[in-house]
Structure formats: C-alpha cells, structure tokens
Motif scaffolding. Structure first.
Motif, PDB file in Angstrom:
ATOM      1  N   GLN A 197       0.814  -1.216   0.000  1.00 46.66           N
ATOM      2  CA  GLN A 197       0.000   0.000   0.000  1.00 46.66           C
ATOM      3  C   GLN A 197       0.848   1.268   0.000  1.00 46.66           C
ATOM      4  O   GLN A 197       0.328   2.363  -0.237  1.00 46.66           O
ATOM      5  N   ARG A 198       2.143   1.121   0.245  1.00 45.59           N
ATOM      6  CA  ARG A 198       3.029   2.286   0.217  1.00 45.59           C
ATOM      7  C   ARG A 198       3.695   2.473  -1.146  1.00 45.59           C
ATOM      8  O   ARG A 198       4.500   3.382  -1.323  1.00 45.59           O
ATOM      9  N   ILE A 199       3.399   1.606  -2.095  1.00 48.50           N
ATOM     10  CA  ILE A 199       4.054   1.627  -3.406  1.00 48.50           C
ATOM     11  C   ILE A 199       3.049   2.016  -4.480  1.00 48.50           C
ATOM     12  O   ILE A 199       1.921   1.518  -4.502  1.00 48.50           O
ATOM     13  N   ARG A 200       3.471   2.893  -5.353  1.00 45.75           N
ATOM     14  CA  ARG A 200       2.666   3.233  -6.528  1.00 45.75           C
ATOM     15  C   ARG A 200       3.594   3.292  -7.741  1.00 45.75           C
ATOM     16  O   ARG A 200       4.702   3.812  -7.657  1.00 45.75           O
ATOM     17  N   THR A 201       3.118   2.744  -8.847  1.00 44.67           N
ATOM     18  CA  THR A 201       3.889   2.814 -10.092  1.00 44.67           C
ATOM     19  C   THR A 201       3.592   4.148 -10.760  1.00 44.67           C
ATOM     20  O   THR A 201       2.476   4.393 -11.198  1.00 44.67           O
TER      21      THR A 201
END
Length: 420
Positions: A197-201
């Motif tokens: 949930q802390r990662i976004r592409t």
C-alpha cells in the motif's frame, strides 16, 4: 545480517574508507575539498525547514531535476546531496533551484547522525536505488518521513539484498512512499519488504527530462562545421573497458565509410588515457579533444568529448548513438537523451539499469541490440549504408520518449503529503 551488526561493521570500515577517499583526493581536488561533507558536515544551512533529496550521480541528478523544480515551485526548500563531484557539478550546470548541494554523508552511524543534526530535514527523498541502511535507520529513528522516487530494483539486486537478511527490511521500515518506475519494480520492492500500500507505479522520471535548447543549437552548429553528409556517431557515456572495443568497431566502420567520425564521450573523462595504443592501430588516425578547443578537421577520426555536461551537444551533432555501460556488465546508461533527439539507439546486452526503457525502445523499433564489437561495427555500417533505416529507427525512438511523459506529476502527487 542485523542492523546492529551492520552498524558495527560500518564503524570498523570507516578508517579504511577515509583512507581511500584521501588517496583519491590526491588526484581530485574537488573530491578532497568535499571530505568534510562526506564526514557529515554540510556547512552552513539556509534557514527554514528543508527536504533532503539524494541522487547518486549525474544520471540520477538529471532524472530527478524535473521533480526538484516541481518541489521548489510548490514552496519546498531543498538540500540535494550526491555521491560524486560530477553529480554536484551537474546540479550547478542544470541550475537547479536548491538551497544547498553537497556530497552525501558516508553511511556510518556517527557521520549520518552529525549530518542530520546539522541539516534537520523535515523529509527525505531518495532517488532510484539508494538503500543505505544507516541513513534509512537514522531517518526512521528521528521520525523523518522517507520517499523513494524513480525507484527501480532488478532481479539480481533483489537477490543480493535478500542475502543481507533482516537488515534491508528493517531499514525500509521508515519508507512511507515509493514511486516505482514499473510494475515489475513495484513487485520486487514489495518482495523486499515495503508494504504494497506504500508503493505506486508512477513511471520513469527520465521521460520528463528536457534537453537544453542552447546545447542542442550548439550541437547543430557543430554538425554544420563537420558537414551534413559526413557519417558521425556518438559513443555516449563509454566506460573505460568499452573504449578499446568501441575504437576497434570504428576502425571497421572506416573500411566502409572512410570519412566517418566517432565522437567518444567517456563516462569518466579523468580516468581515461587517450588514445589507447591497443585500439588505435591505424597510424594515420587523428584525434582531437573538446577540452583543447580545437575543432575536428576533415581528417579527424576520433573527437573526444572530455568536457562535463555537454553530451546533448555531441548527440545533436550525430546520426547514430551507442549508449555505454552496456557492453560491459555495468547495467547500461540512459538511452533517452539520444531518443529525445531522434537518433537510432544501439546498446549492448547489459541493460539491467534501464530494462523498461530498453524494452520500450526495442518494441517500437528504435533500439538495436549489439552483443559485441563485431555487431556494433555491423550495425553502424548498416545504418550508414541505409539512411532511411536510420531515420525510421530515430523516429521510433523519439516517439517512445514523447509518449511516456507525466511521471513527474504522478510522482509529485504521490509524495507531496510527506513534504511539509
């Protein structure tokens, strides 16, 4: 390995690291002058809260430049650190709106603590793959939020980090936001221990970089001087171990195109002795260097771009670009600068640092793989024999560069909540 063991080992290693830096400083005056900065003394810090942005070297500085400008435009005060003196010079050349720029503190507990107590950052932004455990652990302990931007993680790097046991997951505990270059990077970072949930592409920031119009114009003037019909190619960011095969490939190209000119741009000009006798086999080869102020003549066969920050000039004067760091297992350097200028791109087999960009360029037909000096010579000969093919490849590369922008805005939107 545990964080406690790593802290102890980094303390023990500090004297040896300092000795090495001192030895290097005997040849590099700028590096010697920055020794205090490496020991965590950034000098006088401008008033007000700052965001610490860390970019390893030239490529990372160029990549993060659009984001730095966006952050500054939004009112953030930025202190930028880099691992190299050339990285710092690049910050100055790009005229980035930063409150300060220094060499990064060594990853030793006391050094990092000294740096943070002086700088007092309110947030930290690390670019690409800068996972220095003591820095991350100290930021976490101080409650300073950390973002990783333009983050990438290859499969081999993932396995290397996993072999360090609990150290990297512990260091990543304070990372609040990760802006990954690709879905594969995001997946591997989650495997390494960052909560999904802390990662976004958000894409690759390098797609948002722009070329200095004055440098491009200077490159066009250089090309006018060289002659429009003369075959000209650039070996961009060539590593020391690549120079001999590059020169041998050029020698083979000269058999088909005797007037061809190689613009050789070493990654580290200060570490290269030119011309290398092993590769300069033809006694009548003529060399000149950019730093000499002497322009290439009709009989010049190799023009060495040994000045810092002028790669766009040399690319704008060329027909074809080979991107270095790819014939040797370095991982490949950024192919987007030649792509932005509409040049066909040649790269070797070692591209782990630019996998996504390399794939996009290949799928569009803008990049050709060359496995060794023989294939490099063959590819150059083919492209100069068929100008229409070279134009199609260049247009395909340029279309890729134009189609994948927007990473800067997506990254800024994702990390902005961490930047007071």
């Amino acid at each position: 390995m545990t964080p406690l063991v790593y802290r102890a080992l980094s303390r023990l290693a500090l004297p040896a690291v300092l000795a090495r830096l001192y030895w290097q400083g005997q040849r590099d005056k700028a590096g010697r002058a920055g020794l205090a900065e490496r020991l965590g003394r950034p000098g006088e810090v401008s008033g007000g809260p700052v965001v610490w942005v860390h970019a390893a070297s030239v490529g990372e500085v160029r990549a993060v430049a659009p984001l730095v400008r966006a952050m500054a435009a939004a009112g953030r005060s930025i202190h930028l650190t880099t691992n190299t003196t050339t990285g710092r010079q690049t910050v100055e050349q790009l005229d980035l709106p930063v409150a300060g720029v220094t060499l990064a503190p060594l990853d030793s507990p006391g050094v990092v603590a000294r740096f943070l107590s002086t700088l007092r950052p309110v947030a930290a932004v690390m670019v690409e793959l800068e996972l220095w455990p003591n820095r991350l652990l100290a930021l976490q302990k101080a409650g300073i939020p950390v973002a990783l931007v333009n983050a990438r993680l290859s499969e081999p790097s993932l396995h290397r980090y996993q072999r360090l046991g609990a150290l990297i997951p512990a260091a990543l505990g304070g990372v609040r936001r990760v802006a990954a270059q690709s879905p594969d990077d995001a997946r591997r970072l989650a495997t390494l221990g960052v909560p999904a949930q802390r990662i976004r592409t958000t894409g690759n920031l390098k797609f948002d970089q722009t070329l200095d119009e004055a440098q491009v114009a200077a490159g066009h003037r250089l090309r006018e001087m060289l002659g429009q019909k003369r075959p000209v190619w650039v070996a961009a960011s060539a590593r020391s171990d690549e120079i001999a095969p590059i020169l041998t490939a050029h020698e083979r190209l000269l058999q088909a195109h005797p007037q061809a000119l190689l613009i050789l741009v070493p990654r580290h000009p200060d570490r290269v002795s030119l011309p290398p006798s092993a590769a300069a086999q033809a006694a009548d080869w003529q060399w000149t260097t950019r730093s000499s102020g002497e322009n290439p003549s009709a009989t010049t066969r190799v023009f060495v771009g040994d000045t810092l920050g002028e790669l766009p000039v040399f690319l704008a004067a060329a027909d074809v670009a080979f991107v270095g760091g790819s014939l040797v297992p370095v991982g490949g350097h950024n192919p987007l600068e030649p792509a932005l200028l509409g040049l066909p791109v040649l790269m070797g087999p070692h591209v782990r640092n630019v996998v996504e960009v390399d794939k996009l360029l290949a799928e569009a037909g803008g990049r050709r793989r060359v496995m060794d000096l023989h294939e490099l010579a063959d590819a150059l000969t083919a492209l100069f024999n068929e100008p229409a093919l070279a134009r199609r490849m260049g247009q395909a590369a340029q279309s890729v560069a134009a189609a994948h922008g927007g990473a800067c805005k997506r990254t800024m939107d994702w990390v902005a909540p961490l930047l007071p």
